[in-house]
Design a protein around this motif. Structure first.
Motif, PDB file in Angstrom:
ATOM      1  N   VAL A  11      16.994  22.553   7.954  1.00 28.70           N
ATOM      2  CA  VAL A  11      16.862  23.795   8.717  1.00 28.70           C
ATOM      3  C   VAL A  11      16.812  25.018   7.802  1.00 28.70           C
ATOM      4  O   VAL A  11      16.666  26.134   8.264  1.00 28.70           O
ATOM      5  N   TRP A  66       4.857  32.753   8.353  1.00 29.92           N
ATOM      6  CA  TRP A  66       5.197  31.838   9.439  1.00 29.92           C
ATOM      7  C   TRP A  66       3.998  31.762  10.364  1.00 29.92           C
ATOM      8  O   TRP A  66       3.496  32.777  10.823  1.00 29.92           O
ATOM      9  N   ARG A 110      13.935  27.613  12.718  1.00 26.66           N
ATOM     10  CA  ARG A 110      14.018  26.432  13.582  1.00 26.66           C
ATOM     11  C   ARG A 110      13.028  25.356  13.148  1.00 26.66           C
ATOM     12  O   ARG A 110      13.282  24.168  13.284  1.00 26.66           O
ATOM     13  N   ASP A 111      11.871  25.772  12.632  1.00 28.81           N
ATOM     14  CA  ASP A 111      10.836  24.819  12.253  1.00 28.81           C
ATOM     15  C   ASP A 111      10.218  25.221  10.916  1.00 28.81           C
ATOM     16  O   ASP A 111       9.319  26.060  10.860  1.00 28.81           O
ATOM     17  N   THR A 143       8.210  23.643   9.188  1.00 29.05           N
ATOM     18  CA  THR A 143       6.806  23.241   9.055  1.00 29.05           C
ATOM     19  C   THR A 143       5.860  24.381   9.417  1.00 29.05           C
ATOM     20  O   THR A 143       4.663  24.296   9.152  1.00 29.05           O
ATOM     21  N   GLU A 144       6.382  25.448  10.033  1.00 29.58           N
ATOM     22  CA  GLU A 144       5.554  26.618  10.362  1.00 29.58           C
ATOM     23  C   GLU A 144       5.353  27.562   9.175  1.00 29.58           C
ATOM     24  O   GLU A 144       4.615  28.529   9.277  1.00 29.58           O
TER      25      GLU A 144
END
Length: 103
Positions: free
Chosen positions: A36, A51, A78-79, A81-82
């Motif tokens: 995270v 992002w 939160r992600d 991968t973004e």
């Protein structure tokens, strides 16, 4: 608790590393399960970080957060991968360490 230990604890549990060459096409992180947060250490050339979620597009050589050579950026999202990166002028080798909340 010493301030060094307190700072290290705030990162969480180490989840893995990635070495990435940032070039002329936007590249995403390869995020380990449970990560995270990340610490990115840029190499010898400037890069842009952006992002891509919630309507954000890929970074370009002129759009995104500018990261100077040899700079460090902490990411908490939160992600992960973004998050994508692209070079400003020349390729840069980037080191990423990932952190999470559990083992």
């Amino acid at each position: 608790m010493s301030s060094i230990l307190a700072n290290a604890t705030s990162y969480g549990v180490f989840k893995g590393d990635q070495q990435l060459t940032v070039s002329s096409s936007a590249v995403a992180l390869t995020v380990p399960t449970g990560a995270v947060g990340a610490m990115i250490t840029n190499g010898a050339e400037a890069i842009r970080v952006r992002w891509t979620g919630a309507g954000g597009g890929d970074p370009t050589a002129s759009v995104g957060h500018y990261l100077n050579p040899y700079s460090v950026m902490d990411l908490y999202t939160r992600d992960l991968t973004e998050v994508k990166m692209i070079r400003v002028a020349s390729d840069s080798d980037v080191q990423i360490s990932f952190f999470g909340l559990d083992n």
